[in-house]
Scaffold this motif. Structure first.
Motif, PDB file in Angstrom:
ATOM      1  N   ASN A 183       0.639  -1.237  -0.048  1.00 42.20           N
ATOM      2  CA  ASN A 183       0.046   0.100  -0.125  1.00 42.20           C
ATOM      3  C   ASN A 183       1.040   1.254  -0.110  1.00 42.20           C
ATOM      4  OD1 ASN A 183      -2.489  -1.448   0.152  1.00 42.20           O
ATOM      5  ND2 ASN A 183      -2.173  -1.488   2.577  1.00 42.20           N
ATOM      6  N   LEU A 184       0.647   1.951  -1.146  1.00 43.17           N
ATOM      7  CA  LEU A 184       1.271   3.373  -0.839  1.00 43.17           C
ATOM      8  C   LEU A 184       0.318   4.422  -0.343  1.00 43.17           C
ATOM      9  CD1 LEU A 184       3.960   4.968  -2.217  1.00 43.17           C
ATOM     10  CD2 LEU A 184       2.373   5.525  -4.017  1.00 43.17           C
ATOM     11  N   ARG A 185       0.729   5.117   0.716  1.00 47.88           N
ATOM     12  CA  ARG A 185      -0.324   5.851   1.327  1.00 47.88           C
ATOM     13  C   ARG A 185       0.318   7.448   1.442  1.00 47.88           C
ATOM     14  NH1 ARG A 185      -3.572   3.258   4.946  1.00 47.88           N
ATOM     15  NH2 ARG A 185      -2.936   1.028   5.142  1.00 47.88           N
ATOM     16  N   THR A 186      -0.777   8.386   1.503  1.00 43.80           N
ATOM     17  CA  THR A 186      -0.526   9.844   1.350  1.00 43.80           C
ATOM     18  C   THR A 186       0.451  10.202   2.320  1.00 43.80           C
ATOM     19  OG1 THR A 186      -2.452  10.290   2.418  1.00 43.80           O
ATOM     20  CG2 THR A 186      -2.563  10.033   0.086  1.00 43.80           C
ATOM     21  N   GLY A 187       0.539   9.629   3.488  1.00 44.74           N
ATOM     22  CA  GLY A 187       1.318  10.090   4.867  1.00 44.74           C
ATOM     23  C   GLY A 187       1.983   8.908   5.445  1.00 44.74           C
ATOM     24  N   PRO A 188       2.731   9.128   6.411  1.00 39.20           N
ATOM     25  CA  PRO A 188       3.419   8.353   7.096  1.00 39.20           C
ATOM     26  C   PRO A 188       2.918   7.643   8.351  1.00 39.20           C
ATOM     27  CG  PRO A 188       4.424  10.426   7.866  1.00 39.20           C
ATOM     28  CD  PRO A 188       3.384  10.481   6.898  1.00 39.20           C
ATOM     29  N   GLY A 189       1.641   6.760   8.072  1.00 36.76           N
ATOM     30  CA  GLY A 189       0.921   6.274   8.973  1.00 36.76           C
ATOM     31  C   GLY A 189      -0.020   5.327   8.487  1.00 36.76           C
TER      32      GLY A 189
END
Length: 167
Positions: free
Chosen positions: A45-51
């Motif tokens: 999963n590539l997320r928009t932020g670190p969490g």
């Protein structure tokens, strides 16, 4: 006078937190930035932020895809792929295994590190391979594509820096 002291203290606290956050963002692992790694799984999963509370922007479905780590925050790594997409993934989804992807157009996988050597195979753009060796001061890197080992020019692949050498 008391209010200006409180405001000054508040601003100093914000600046200290900002400095601490930027230190964490760049030096969480102590490894150099940027650096190349690869995806550990067929589903990342590539997320928009670190969490985990940040939305998933993209799901990679290609184990061993090379990516570039460009920032860090705690256990999260901001990555960039060979097409320029950026986002955050958990460090557990990354491997130190050096991989490469063929860029541009069809390329000749050569028998040795020179332009005038035999062609072992023709590889298409987007093909993944393992990066085995990039000798110092050489234009070619030794790679493995499928079961075939050969040489590709550095500017024909993504996954190694221009002056980087891998033994």
């Amino acid at each position: 006078m008391m209010i200006s002291s409180l405001i000054g203290g508040f601003l100093a606290a914000i600046m200290a937190l900002s400095v601490a956050a930027s230190a964490l963002a760049g030096e969480a692992s102590g490894l150099p930035l940027p650096r190349f790694v690869s995806l550990r799984s067929d589903e990342v999963n590539l997320r928009t932020g670190p969490g985990q509370r940040y939305p998933i922007e993209w799901i990679y479905a290609r184990k061993d895809l090379p990516v570039e780590v460009i920032a860090e925050f705690e256990a999260w790594r901001k990555i960039r792929d060979w097409q320029g997409a950026e986002g955050w993934v958990h460090q557990a989804m990354l491997s130190g295994r050096r991989m490469m992807v063929v860029i541009g157009s069809q390329r000749q996988l050569r028998g040795s590190d020179g332009d005038a050597t035999d062609t072992l195979a023709i590889v298409e753009a987007g093909v993944l391979g393992r990066l085995l060796q990039c000798p110092r001061n050489r234009d070619f890197c030794r790679v493995e594509v499928g079961q075939v080992q050969g040489w590709l020019k550095r500017d024909e692949i993504w996954g190694v820096y221009k002056g980087e050498w891998i033994e």
